[in-house]
Design a protein around this motif. Structure first.
Motif, PDB file in Angstrom:
ATOM      1  N   CYS A   1     -70.362 112.993 -18.762  1.00  0.00           N
ATOM      2  CA  CYS A   1     -69.401 111.965 -18.360  1.00  0.00           C
ATOM      3  C   CYS A   1     -69.954 111.125 -17.210  1.00  0.00           C
ATOM      4  O   CYS A   1     -69.815 109.893 -17.199  1.00  0.00           O
ATOM      5  N   GLN A   2     -70.585 111.776 -16.241  1.00  0.00           N
ATOM      6  CA  GLN A   2     -71.192 111.022 -15.141  1.00  0.00           C
ATOM      7  C   GLN A   2     -72.288 110.095 -15.664  1.00  0.00           C
ATOM      8  O   GLN A   2     -72.386 108.936 -15.235  1.00  0.00           O
ATOM      9  N   ARG A   3     -73.090 110.611 -16.574  1.00  0.00           N
ATOM     10  CA  ARG A   3     -74.167 109.788 -17.125  1.00  0.00           C
ATOM     11  C   ARG A   3     -73.603 108.545 -17.812  1.00  0.00           C
ATOM     12  O   ARG A   3     -74.137 107.436 -17.672  1.00  0.00           O
ATOM     13  N   GLY A   4     -72.517 108.709 -18.568  1.00  0.00           N
ATOM     14  CA  GLY A   4     -71.919 107.578 -19.263  1.00  0.00           C
ATOM     15  C   GLY A   4     -71.419 106.501 -18.314  1.00  0.00           C
ATOM     16  O   GLY A   4     -71.606 105.305 -18.556  1.00  0.00           O
ATOM     17  N   ILE A   5     -70.799 106.924 -17.221  1.00  0.00           N
ATOM     18  CA  ILE A   5     -70.288 105.954 -16.253  1.00  0.00           C
ATOM     19  C   ILE A   5     -71.437 105.293 -15.493  1.00  0.00           C
ATOM     20  O   ILE A   5     -71.412 104.086 -15.235  1.00  0.00           O
TER      21      ILE A   5
ATOM     22  N   HIS B   1     -69.743 105.010 -25.507  1.00  0.00           N
ATOM     23  CA  HIS B   1     -69.575 106.442 -25.740  1.00  0.00           C
ATOM     24  C   HIS B   1     -70.882 107.059 -26.212  1.00  0.00           C
ATOM     25  O   HIS B   1     -71.588 106.501 -27.054  1.00  0.00           O
ATOM     26  N   ARG B   2     -71.197 108.229 -25.660  1.00  0.00           N
ATOM     27  CA  ARG B   2     -72.349 109.005 -26.132  1.00  0.00           C
ATOM     28  C   ARG B   2     -71.935 110.469 -26.244  1.00  0.00           C
ATOM     29  O   ARG B   2     -71.214 110.983 -25.385  1.00  0.00           O
TER      30      ARG B   2
ATOM     31  N   GLU C   1     -79.947 115.859 -18.047  1.00  0.00           N
ATOM     32  CA  GLU C   1     -80.409 117.052 -17.337  1.00  0.00           C
ATOM     33  C   GLU C   1     -80.725 116.762 -15.870  1.00  0.00           C
ATOM     34  O   GLU C   1     -80.613 117.644 -15.014  1.00  0.00           O
ATOM     35  N   VAL C   2     -81.100 115.517 -15.555  1.00  0.00           N
ATOM     36  CA  VAL C   2     -81.361 115.158 -14.165  1.00  0.00           C
ATOM     37  C   VAL C   2     -80.042 115.113 -13.391  1.00  0.00           C
ATOM     38  O   VAL C   2     -79.950 115.614 -12.260  1.00  0.00           O
ATOM     39  N   VAL C   3     -79.006 114.524 -13.981  1.00  0.00           N
ATOM     40  CA  VAL C   3     -77.690 114.533 -13.340  1.00  0.00           C
ATOM     41  C   VAL C   3     -77.233 115.966 -13.116  1.00  0.00           C
ATOM     42  O   VAL C   3     -76.768 116.339 -12.033  1.00  0.00           O
ATOM     43  N   PHE C   4     -77.378 116.794 -14.128  1.00  0.00           N
ATOM     44  CA  PHE C   4     -76.958 118.186 -14.045  1.00  0.00           C
ATOM     45  C   PHE C   4     -77.699 118.917 -12.933  1.00  0.00           C
ATOM     46  O   PHE C   4     -77.093 119.614 -12.104  1.00  0.00           O
ATOM     47  N   GLY C   5     -79.024 118.779 -12.902  1.00  0.00           N
ATOM     48  CA  GLY C   5     -79.814 119.500 -11.907  1.00  0.00           C
ATOM     49  C   GLY C   5     -79.560 119.030 -10.498  1.00  0.00           C
ATOM     50  O   GLY C   5     -79.422 119.844  -9.571  1.00  0.00           O
ATOM     51  N   LEU C   6     -79.464 117.734 -10.292  1.00  0.00           N
ATOM     52  CA  LEU C   6     -79.231 117.204  -8.955  1.00  0.00           C
ATOM     53  C   LEU C   6     -77.826 117.535  -8.454  1.00  0.00           C
ATOM     54  O   LEU C   6     -77.614 117.645  -7.248  1.00  0.00           O
TER      55      LEU C   6
END
Length: 345
Positions: free
Chosen positions: A19-23, A9-10, A34-39
């Motif tokens: 949530c995507q980053r955690g998985i 958990h973060r 921020e990279v997940v968000f931007g892409l």
């Protein structure tokens, strides 16, 4: 980097990208949020007017869970709509966590009691607890929380915030196949973002959506009238003016409902800063500064609405409406400058 197969958990900034980053991290791929968000390309603006004196909905994005980042990272994602707790638990048998869309207002740990509804929120479900509950990784909180199976089912099935209802959607992530090169995919994501926000094809989205909010907000003192039930910032049930509820709801949407503050604008600024570094092109950084400026405008408005939106004075509430229209107009002008500069790259 987390070891593959182990979910940790973060606390995050934006519910969907956190949530995507955690998985992804549980799969052995640690990437900045921020990279997940931007892409992912979901950034932007959405405005959905509600019927009568119910609160209009403001969202700092234009798509919910577009899965563009996953595709760029070579991750296959399966979409499921389990209709029961047992079916949800079955999905967990093959993954360290599943990403679940929910109505934030029905999650007990938020303390809103269903009186404020937002169906575009996401949490990760990590395991079953005793057959009647689930451990939930909510990125807005410092530690995992336990949510009763019935409560989670209700949050997944809510119809309280059309057109952004959760529709029981659950996402199961497969293993990563490739690593994205930000130097190449970052500019592509930015071009898509500019097109979607400047020319969205809907008057409820992007720059047209901001203009529609300005017009609608000016009418709130007439359309949002009467006494309604709400929940204050301490979770207490209150009777309040419908206009006060509307203003408090906008403040929560800007600052509290999974945006990280500033309606995602600072998060996008950090993504553009990373693209500038990856491409060695300072023009992305110049537009990033404009989004940081816009973020400060949105954050100031959100903080003001959260601090003063519960006032009983109709005159004070009407003056806050003027602040909404002025701030949205100013932020829109700054963002149009940033998007125009990015379009020229």
């Amino acid at each position: 980097m987390n070891s593959a197969g182990r979910y940790v958990h973060r606390r995050g900034i934006h519910c969907e990208s956190a949530c995507q980053r955690g998985i992804l991290a549980a799969g052995g791929f640690d990437v900045d949020e921020e990279v997940v968000f931007g892409l992912d390309g979901g950034f932007g603006f959405s405005f959905f007017p509600a019927n009568g004196n119910a609160p209009d909905i403001v969202v700092g994005k234009q798509e919910i869970m577009p899965l563009r980042a996953a595709r760029l990272m070579g991750v296959e994602v399966g979409l499921h709509t389990p209709r029961s707790s047992a079916a949800l638990a079955k999905l967990l048998a093959s993954a360290p966590a599943v990403m679940t869309r929910v109505d934030l207002g029905l999650l007990p740990h938020w303390g809103l009691g269903g009186r404020s509804s937002f169906g575009g929120y996401f949490v990760n479900v990590t395991r079953g607890v005793g057959g009647e509950a689930f451990e939930v990784s909510d990125p807005a909180f410092d530690a995992p929380v336990v949510v009763g199976a019935a409560d989670l089912d209700a949050a997944r099935a809510s119809r309280g915030s059309p057109p952004v209802n959760p529709d029981r959607k659950v996402y199961v992530f497969g293993p990563r196949r490739t690593a994205p090169r930000l130097r190449l995919v970052g500019p592509v994501a930015v071009r898509t973002l500019c097109r979607d926000v400047l020319r969205p094809g809907s008057r409820s989205l992007g720059i047209p959506g901001m203009k529609r909010l300005i017009t609608a907000a000016a009418s709130w003192p007439r359309s949002k009238r009467g006494e309604v039930e709400d929940v204050d910032l301490e979770g207490r049930v209150i009777r309040t003016d419908a206009l006060a509820r509307q203003l408090l709801h906008v403040g929560r949407q800007i600052e509290s409902f999974g945006t990280g503050g500033g309606l995602f604008r600072p998060l996008l600024g950090r993504f553009l800063t990373q693209v500038a570094a990856a491409t060695d092109d300072p023009r992305y950084a110049e537009s990033a500064e404009l989004f940081f400026e816009s973020g400060r405008l949105w954050q100031s408005l959100g903080a003001t609405l959260l601090a003063r939106g519960t006032t009983d004075s109709r005159e004070d509430l009407t003056s806050l409406v003027d602040g909404v229209t002025d701030t949205v107009r100013s932020a829109m002008d700054v963002e149009k400058r940033a998007l125009g500069a990015l379009t020229a790259l």
